[in-house]
Design a protein around this motif. Structure first.
Motif, short mmCIF file in Angstrom:
data_model
loop_
_atom_site.label_atom_id
_atom_site.label_comp_id
_atom_site.label_asym_id
_atom_site.label_seq_id
_atom_site.Cartn_x
_atom_site.Cartn_y
_atom_site.Cartn_z
N ALA A 11 13.51 -7.41 18.54
CA ALA A 11 12.24 -7.89 17.99
C ALA A 11 12.47 -8.63 16.67
CB ALA A 11 11.29 -6.71 17.77
N SER A 66 12.67 -22.11 21.32
CA SER A 66 13.21 -20.75 21.23
C SER A 66 12.87 -19.94 22.49
CB SER A 66 12.66 -20.05 19.99
OG SER A 66 11.34 -19.59 20.23
N GLY A 67 12.16 -20.56 23.45
CA GLY A 67 11.89 -19.86 24.70
C GLY A 67 10.53 -19.20 24.78
N ALA A 68 9.69 -19.41 23.77
CA ALA A 68 8.37 -18.79 23.80
C ALA A 68 7.39 -19.66 24.58
CB ALA A 68 7.85 -18.58 22.38
N ILE A 111 3.58 -3.45 13.91
CA ILE A 111 3.75 -3.69 15.34
C ILE A 111 4.84 -2.74 15.84
CG2 ILE A 111 4.47 -5.40 17.08
CD1 ILE A 111 3.45 -7.58 15.16
N ALA A 124 13.89 -15.95 14.90
CA ALA A 124 14.15 -17.21 15.60
C ALA A 124 12.86 -18.01 15.78
CB ALA A 124 14.78 -16.94 16.96
N ARG A 125 11.78 -17.31 16.06
CA ARG A 125 10.55 -18.02 16.42
C ARG A 125 9.73 -18.46 15.23
NH1 ARG A 125 9.96 -15.12 22.27
NH2 ARG A 125 11.66 -16.39 23.01
N ARG A 175 9.23 -25.77 17.87
CA ARG A 175 10.22 -24.74 17.56
C ARG A 175 10.07 -23.54 18.49
NH1 ARG A 175 12.42 -22.55 12.15
NH2 ARG A 175 13.40 -20.65 12.89
N LEU A 176 8.83 -23.15 18.72
CA LEU A 176 8.57 -21.99 19.59
C LEU A 176 9.05 -22.27 21.01
CD1 LEU A 176 5.12 -21.09 18.16
CD2 LEU A 176 7.05 -19.50 18.32
N LYS A 196 3.82 -11.67 25.49
CA LYS A 196 5.09 -11.14 26.02
C LYS A 196 6.29 -11.80 25.37
CE LYS A 196 3.82 -9.30 30.55
NZ LYS A 196 4.00 -7.85 30.30
N ASP A 197 6.09 -12.94 24.73
CA ASP A 197 7.18 -13.63 24.05
C ASP A 197 7.16 -13.40 22.55
OD1 ASP A 197 7.98 -14.56 26.50
OD2 ASP A 197 6.89 -16.46 26.33
N MET A 198 6.30 -12.46 22.09
CA MET A 198 6.18 -12.18 20.65
C MET A 198 5.91 -10.70 20.48
SD MET A 198 6.69 -14.47 18.31
CE MET A 198 6.75 -14.31 16.51
N THR A 199 6.85 -9.89 20.99
CA THR A 199 6.84 -8.43 20.80
C THR A 199 5.46 -7.81 21.12
OG1 THR A 199 6.44 -8.65 18.39
CG2 THR A 199 8.69 -8.47 19.12
N VAL A 230 -0.25 -13.85 18.94
CA VAL A 230 -0.16 -14.51 17.64
C VAL A 230 -0.80 -15.89 17.74
CG1 VAL A 230 1.42 -15.50 15.92
CG2 VAL A 230 1.91 -13.26 16.90
N GLN A 282 13.82 -11.92 17.44
CA GLN A 282 12.81 -12.80 18.02
C GLN A 282 11.88 -13.37 16.94
OE1 GLN A 282 9.54 -11.26 20.85
NE2 GLN A 282 11.01 -12.18 22.23
N TRP A 283 11.40 -12.52 16.06
CA TRP A 283 10.54 -13.03 14.99
C TRP A 283 11.30 -14.01 14.10
CZ3 TRP A 283 5.37 -12.47 13.40
CH2 TRP A 283 4.57 -11.71 14.25
N ASP A 310 5.69 -2.88 26.25
CA ASP A 310 6.14 -4.15 25.67
C ASP A 310 5.98 -4.18 24.15
OD1 ASP A 310 6.73 -5.31 28.15
OD2 ASP A 310 4.66 -6.04 28.40
N GLY A 311 5.38 -3.14 23.59
CA GLY A 311 5.05 -3.14 22.17
C GLY A 311 3.64 -3.63 21.95
N GLY A 312 3.19 -3.57 20.70
CA GLY A 312 1.85 -4.06 20.38
C GLY A 312 1.46 -3.66 18.97
N VAL A 371 7.55 -1.72 18.55
CA VAL A 371 8.37 -2.47 19.51
C VAL A 371 9.37 -1.53 20.20
CG1 VAL A 371 8.17 -4.60 18.17
CG2 VAL A 371 10.13 -3.09 17.76
#
Lengths: 138, 138
Positions: A22, B101-103, A14, A28-29, B97-98, B126-129, B133, A25-26, A78-80, A16
């Motif tokens: 990023a 974390s703001g997703a 991916i 934390a999520r 959890r997501l 937009k909330d996952m790079t 997912v 984010q990964w 935004d990445g992808g 970013v």
């Protein structure tokens, strides 16, 4: 020739815009293990790995505007998802099979050393259902 | 709460304009086992699985213009990577959890039954790079 050339899914890459953000984010999520960032100047990227049970997510940031992934990021700010990498038992046999089947290999047809220190090559995305596929010697 | 919610990479989904042609291309070029096509009218897609050692590639074609993947194909007429699906041990805990974390979770926050007959949900790209997912109850 090995009829089954497709081995393990090694990683999904991916691209970013902000590698540190990023990675955070990964982490934390998903709670997954995230490696420390590494710069790979010979590939023009900075990289972090998110570790899943059976493979990795490779987060990539361009090192500069001459990076091979800079144009992708310009098109996808935004990445992808950028590519999928599969392990193969015999990279040369896989390459020959691909060429025989009409697929183009990016760049020269000689494998290069990839981000994991192993020989790799890339199949042209137009010859693989719009998807950039990397093959890595297992 | 399970700190590590990310389990196996279950599949990587690729949207294609011509499922039968794409299935034949993957079969010829990789030698991998490719399943027979299935229509899933409740998801608006026709699907084939390419079987790798540790996960699957899901090739998807829209059933019609109202398919959830029709707009993606219009933007990517050659096809392209659409989403990554991970198994999780506890889909509700992962969802919570997501959200903490703001997703954002797509649609309602209630899991739906996915293409594999198991509950799934999707994280807003937009909330996952920049990457769509899917999480699937293992």
């Amino acid at each position: 020739m090995n009829e089954m050339m497709l081995g393990r899914i090694n990683h999904i890459a991916i691209v970013v815009p902000d590698l540190d953000g990023a990675a955070a984010q990964w982490q934390a999520r998903t709670g997954a293990e995230v490696s420390a960032p590494q710069s790979l100047p010979e590939h023009g990227v900075r990289v972090v790995f998110v570790v899943a049970e059976n493979g990795k997510i490779e987060l990539l940031e361009p090192l500069d505007d001459s990076s091979p992934i800079a144009a992708f990021l310009a098109r996808n700010p935004d990445g992808g998802m950028h590519h999928i990498c599969f392990d193969v038992d015999d990279l040369y046999a896989s390459r020959d099979r691909l060429i025989d089947s009409g697929a183009r290999i990016l760049g020269s047809h000689e494998p290069k050393i990839g981000a994991h220190g192993k020989p790799v090559l890339f199949i042209h995305p137009k010859d693989m259902t719009g998807t950039l596929v990397e093959l890595q010697q297992a």
